[in-house]
Scaffold this active site. Sequence first.
Site, mmCIF file in Angstrom:
data_model
loop_
_atom_site.group_PDB
_atom_site.id
_atom_site.type_symbol
_atom_site.label_atom_id
_atom_site.label_comp_id
_atom_site.label_asym_id
_atom_site.label_seq_id
_atom_site.Cartn_x
_atom_site.Cartn_y
_atom_site.Cartn_z
ATOM 1 N N GLU A 1 1.094 -0.806 0.241
ATOM 2 C CA GLU A 1 -0.166 0.106 -0.132
ATOM 3 C C GLU A 1 0.614 1.949 0.174
ATOM 4 O OE1 GLU A 1 -1.138 -2.902 1.573
ATOM 5 O OE2 GLU A 1 -2.942 -3.322 1.060
ATOM 6 N N HIS B 1 -9.721 -5.312 10.899
ATOM 7 C CA HIS B 1 -10.577 -5.478 9.215
ATOM 8 C C HIS B 1 -12.079 -4.405 9.923
ATOM 9 C CE1 HIS B 1 -8.016 -8.431 8.237
ATOM 10 N NE2 HIS B 1 -8.288 -7.542 7.086
HETATM 11 C C1 LIG Z 1 -1.726 -4.126 4.606
HETATM 12 C C2 LIG Z 1 -3.156 -5.446 3.489
HETATM 13 N N1 LIG Z 1 -3.870 -5.014 2.444
HETATM 14 C C3 LIG Z 1 -4.638 -6.031 2.206
HETATM 15 C C4 LIG Z 1 -4.710 -7.222 2.740
HETATM 16 C C5 LIG Z 1 -5.894 -7.612 1.955
HETATM 17 N N2 LIG Z 1 -5.522 -9.340 1.690
HETATM 18 C C6 LIG Z 1 -5.935 -10.018 2.786
HETATM 19 S S1 LIG Z 1 -4.623 -11.550 3.109
HETATM 20 C C7 LIG Z 1 -4.578 -10.913 1.237
HETATM 21 C C8 LIG Z 1 -3.522 -11.785 0.519
HETATM 22 C C9 LIG Z 1 -2.634 -11.983 1.114
HETATM 23 O O1 LIG Z 1 -1.347 -13.386 0.309
HETATM 24 P P1 LIG Z 1 -0.720 -14.021 1.475
HETATM 25 O O2 LIG Z 1 0.635 -12.882 1.901
HETATM 26 O O3 LIG Z 1 0.098 -14.702 -0.094
HETATM 27 O O4 LIG Z 1 -0.604 -15.648 1.857
HETATM 28 P P2 LIG Z 1 -1.884 -16.284 2.059
HETATM 29 O O5 LIG Z 1 -3.498 -16.151 1.868
HETATM 30 O O6 LIG Z 1 -1.998 -16.832 0.610
HETATM 31 O O7 LIG Z 1 -1.617 -17.265 3.306
HETATM 32 C C10 LIG Z 1 -4.537 -10.067 1.251
HETATM 33 C C11 LIG Z 1 -4.578 -8.739 -0.032
HETATM 34 C C12 LIG Z 1 -4.879 -7.274 4.278
HETATM 35 N N3 LIG Z 1 -5.492 -8.000 4.994
HETATM 36 N N4 LIG Z 1 -3.749 -5.974 4.920
#
Ligand SMILES: Cc1ncc(C[n+]2csc(CCOP(=O)(O)OP(=O)(O)O)c2C)c(N)n1
Lengths: 330, 347
Positions: free
Chosen positions: A63, A132
């Site tokens: 972000e 959230h």
């Molecule tokens: C700073 C932030 N940006 C966006 C999100 C929304 N979000 C939650 S999980 C996610 C994907 C994360 O993927 P990864 O790090 O590969 O972990 P996984 O869910 O595959 O375990 C996103 C975009 C968030 N929680 N925090």
Amino acid sequence: MSNMRQMRFREALREAMSEEMDRDERVFLMGEEVGHYQGAYKVTEGMLDRFGARRIIDTPIAESGFAGIGIGAAMMGLRPIVEFMTWNFSAVAFDQILNNASKVRQMSGGQFSCPIVFRGPNGSAKQVGSQHSTSMEHFYATIPGLKVVAPAFPADAKGLMKQAIRDDNPVVFIESETLYSVKGDVAEDQDAIEFGHAKIVRTGSAVTLVAYSRMTHVALDAASLLAKEGIDVEVVDLRTLRPLDEETIVRSVQKTHRCIVVHEGWSYGGVGAEIADRVQRLAFDWLEAPILRVAQLDVGMPYNARLEQACIPQPERVRDTVKRLVFRDG
Amino acid sequence: MAKESSTKASPHAHSDRFIEAATERALDVDHLAHLYRQMFLIRRVEEESARAYATGKVGGFLHLYIGQEAVGVGAIAALRPDDNVVTTYRDHGIALAKGMPAKALLAELWGKKTGCSQGLGGSMHLFDKAHNMLGGYGIVGGHIPLACGVAFAAKYQQQDRVTLCFFGEGAVSIGGFHEGLSLAALWKLPIVFICENNEYAMGTPLSRTLSIEDVSQKAEAYGMHRDRLIVDDVLDVEAHVAVAVERARKEQLPTLMELRTYRFRGHSMSDPAKYRTQLELDDHKQRDPMTRARAQLLAAGYAEDRLLDLERSAEEEVAAAVAFADDSPEPDLSLLAPTTYAGPFAY
Ligand SMILES: Cc1ncc(C[n+]2csc(CCOP(=O)(O)OP(=O)(O)O)c2C)c(N)n1
């Protein structure tokens, strides 16, 4: 009169962004899952197909990085729309918005402007927990240099989004996950709506309820409950928080003599505190009761469904607050 | 300026050595059975969570660990009970592997007072101080510096406790990851960073998240040790993580590990996972590390009856946890003030 169409809030936003992208090549959209995934909340559905990957840009989870890229691009004359998957995640980019976007114009002695829109859903959704569910608009509304917009209805979402994209300043555009499916009439030729104009969405005489975004609907629901008890309240939908239309608020309070602000998020130092200050200064002689606020309880958002509902302002809590005010000396 | 001694030139060569080491060692069948039971329990807990979500007993976001069990179970098997664990919102499997009772977990998902966080935290925020489970966190990357702080505290207090910090490959682009690694390397913190690379960050494949394919390379610029492996075998995970844990414990040096894994379900319950093909999913299910562990046990002569008993006992544990969560009371408003401040409320 132009033709009206029923449209969902998310469709109104999409139409506004698409129309502005059609009319101005400098406008592009950037954010997580906005393209291939069609938007985490489907606001940007179909836009990648329509505008291509040059203008609908999927970003990694960074972000601060992509907010900053938007700001630099805006200084160079582009008109970025930066989507935060939710405003909670803008906290990671707060430095960019506070220290770069809002300040670059003054720091440069007016040489550089920053025409950028930051947008996404804000506040609570349903049981998404402590990290959230934050209402971020209170933080942003304190910052000079930013404009803060928070519509409640699809037509306003469309008109204000068009204005936000055309505005030469950084605009914080507040949406809500719980509003995206709300339907409303939108004129076929709905054009940009100037900032700084609140709207009376229900007229009444007993109390002025001031609200914005999702809480406008809560205030209207409270008004319906109160109408059954013979109490007639007026509801002012702010539409923009900065600039703030104090004239419309004050005029309403001069009529009702009582004012309650309803918002998500905490009351301490929030938008409601600002409104209370202005109303007591500008309508002191008309007030018959203290100005009250109905806000999130002064704690983080709990996960448990009942506790969460108790923390978020509900029509019943607004109703009870109105009655306390109206029957104060009765 | 890289620190000479600290990077491994070829993570693959390194991996091969340890796979050999692991197979050379006589297979401890009872230990594998123990890990298998943990994986089985996690999967059943996740399936019950999904079911409860569909009936509305669980709300909000629900991120399942199905498919990734061998990562949490194998990694945590390399720890002592007094070592610490910090992870993301995808935290159910990690919490169970760290010792959180299934009933405390499910009661939390149900939003009940008997849950690990009294129903206030929910699925994404599982904490269990007694088991040194220091939480699931919802802001991507935000927990990584915090985990470094946990490791810092151990070093400061001259304890030889190690911290494991889990995150997805989606977290590798954000500042918290880089600042955390940078400080951990500079201050030689006893921590192991475990990137659970399940190939997708929500709907975004690795290729659109990172400019390189090998996440562990990120360690190089920080002069940090690294390791990398494909998660097929839970014992292999344990063996690899054990090396990094020992390095942290004995030498106070951090390691970045990339564990290639795969989630069988969508990102969360609201994700239909249209961004991948059924073929791809089926292929990964064919290589399910949990199924592999079961087959390994049978091949090693572990009696099928014993295996069925073990599965039955896990089933009973899950059923008891569901009943416990169902029957537990909800928290009330009086909890909110004392959980906001220690001491008097500051208004
Ligand atoms: C700073 C932030 N940006 C966006 C999100 C929304 N979000 C939650 S999980 C996610 C994907 C994360 O993927 P990864 O790090 O590969 O972990 P996984 O869910 O595959 O375990 C996103 C975009 C968030 N929680 N925090």
